[in-house]
Design a protein around this motif. Structure first.
Motif, PDB file in Angstrom:
ATOM      1  N   THR A 109      33.810 -10.094 -36.861  1.00 44.29           N
ATOM      2  CA  THR A 109      33.180 -11.370 -36.518  1.00 44.29           C
ATOM      3  C   THR A 109      32.610 -12.043 -37.764  1.00 44.29           C
ATOM      4  OG1 THR A 109      32.659 -10.507 -34.336  1.00 44.29           O
ATOM      5  CG2 THR A 109      31.472 -12.466 -35.038  1.00 44.29           C
ATOM      6  N   HIS A 122      39.109  -7.550 -31.248  1.00 44.51           N
ATOM      7  CA  HIS A 122      38.584  -6.629 -30.238  1.00 44.51           C
ATOM      8  C   HIS A 122      38.634  -5.221 -30.823  1.00 44.51           C
ATOM      9  CE1 HIS A 122      38.350  -9.564 -27.045  1.00 44.51           C
ATOM     10  NE2 HIS A 122      39.599  -9.930 -27.288  1.00 44.51           N
ATOM     11  N   TYR A 123      37.488  -4.658 -31.059  1.00 50.07           N
ATOM     12  CA  TYR A 123      37.398  -3.298 -31.573  1.00 50.07           C
ATOM     13  C   TYR A 123      36.470  -2.495 -30.678  1.00 50.07           C
ATOM     14  CZ  TYR A 123      39.597  -5.154 -35.757  1.00 50.07           C
ATOM     15  OH  TYR A 123      40.470  -5.747 -36.615  1.00 50.07           O
ATOM     16  N   SER A 124      36.731  -1.184 -30.593  1.00 47.27           N
ATOM     17  CA  SER A 124      35.908  -0.337 -29.734  1.00 47.27           C
ATOM     18  C   SER A 124      34.565  -0.011 -30.380  1.00 47.27           C
ATOM     19  CB  SER A 124      36.660   0.951 -29.388  1.00 47.27           C
ATOM     20  OG  SER A 124      36.988   1.643 -30.582  1.00 47.27           O
ATOM     21  N   GLN A 125      34.530   0.056 -31.686  1.00 50.50           N
ATOM     22  CA  GLN A 125      33.272   0.364 -32.369  1.00 50.50           C
ATOM     23  C   GLN A 125      32.509  -0.923 -32.676  1.00 50.50           C
ATOM     24  OE1 GLN A 125      34.174   2.713 -35.765  1.00 50.50           O
ATOM     25  NE2 GLN A 125      34.796   4.495 -34.566  1.00 50.50           N
ATOM     26  N   ARG A 126      31.192  -0.843 -32.510  1.00 47.93           N
ATOM     27  CA  ARG A 126      30.361  -2.037 -32.699  1.00 47.93           C
ATOM     28  C   ARG A 126      30.362  -2.512 -34.149  1.00 47.93           C
ATOM     29  NH1 ARG A 126      24.613  -1.442 -30.555  1.00 47.93           N
ATOM     30  NH2 ARG A 126      24.665  -3.667 -30.936  1.00 47.93           N
ATOM     31  N   GLN A 173      33.544  -4.394 -34.894  1.00 50.69           N
ATOM     32  CA  GLN A 173      33.497  -5.701 -34.232  1.00 50.69           C
ATOM     33  C   GLN A 173      32.582  -6.643 -34.999  1.00 50.69           C
ATOM     34  OE1 GLN A 173      35.331  -6.601 -31.585  1.00 50.69           O
ATOM     35  NE2 GLN A 173      34.480  -8.660 -31.577  1.00 50.69           N
ATOM     36  N   SER A 174      31.470  -6.118 -35.489  1.00 49.28           N
ATOM     37  CA  SER A 174      30.524  -6.933 -36.252  1.00 49.28           C
ATOM     38  C   SER A 174      31.138  -7.401 -37.566  1.00 49.28           C
ATOM     39  CB  SER A 174      29.261  -6.121 -36.511  1.00 49.28           C
ATOM     40  OG  SER A 174      28.365  -6.854 -37.292  1.00 49.28           O
TER      41      SER A 174
END
Length: 115
Positions: A74, A63-67, A70-71
């Protein structure tokens, strides 16, 4: 390098190839069985590691705040799980193939008629 040295090196290579052909040992059933068991061991190790990776990421999803973070997280998760599954199935298929070759090497073969 002169022409005579080149000819000598080529003849030495040919002699080494002929010697390697003469000393080549034919693989027997025990070799196939040991390879199959070794590959099965690696398959078990790979599946154990893969299940641990899957368990880790299912308990702690990234879980990260920046996209972008997060990408990337993943993508790394997907690569790790995919590599583990690839290693598992590759070692498993090699193990099955070598075991089938072991069984085939135990069966009698028909002699080839000479014409």
């Amino acid at each position: 390098m002169s022409l005579s040295q080149l000819e000598i090196s080529k003849s030495a290579e040919k002699a080494a190839e002929k010697a390697a052909e003469k000393t080549a040992v034919k693989k027997g059933p025990l070799s196939y069985l040991s390879g199959s068991l070794t590959s099965a061991l690696f398959c078990g190790l790979a599946i154990s590691i893969t299940w641990r990776i899957i368990g880790y990421y299912s308990d702690r999803p990234p879980h990260y705040s920046q996209r972008i973070a997060q990408s990337i997280a993943t993508a790394v998760k997907t690569l790790l799980i995919g590599s583990g599954c690839l290693a598992t199935f590759t070692c498993g298929l090699i193990s099955i193939g070598l075991f089938l070759l072991f069984i085939r090497s135990l069966l009698p073969t028909k002699p080839i008629p000479a014409d």
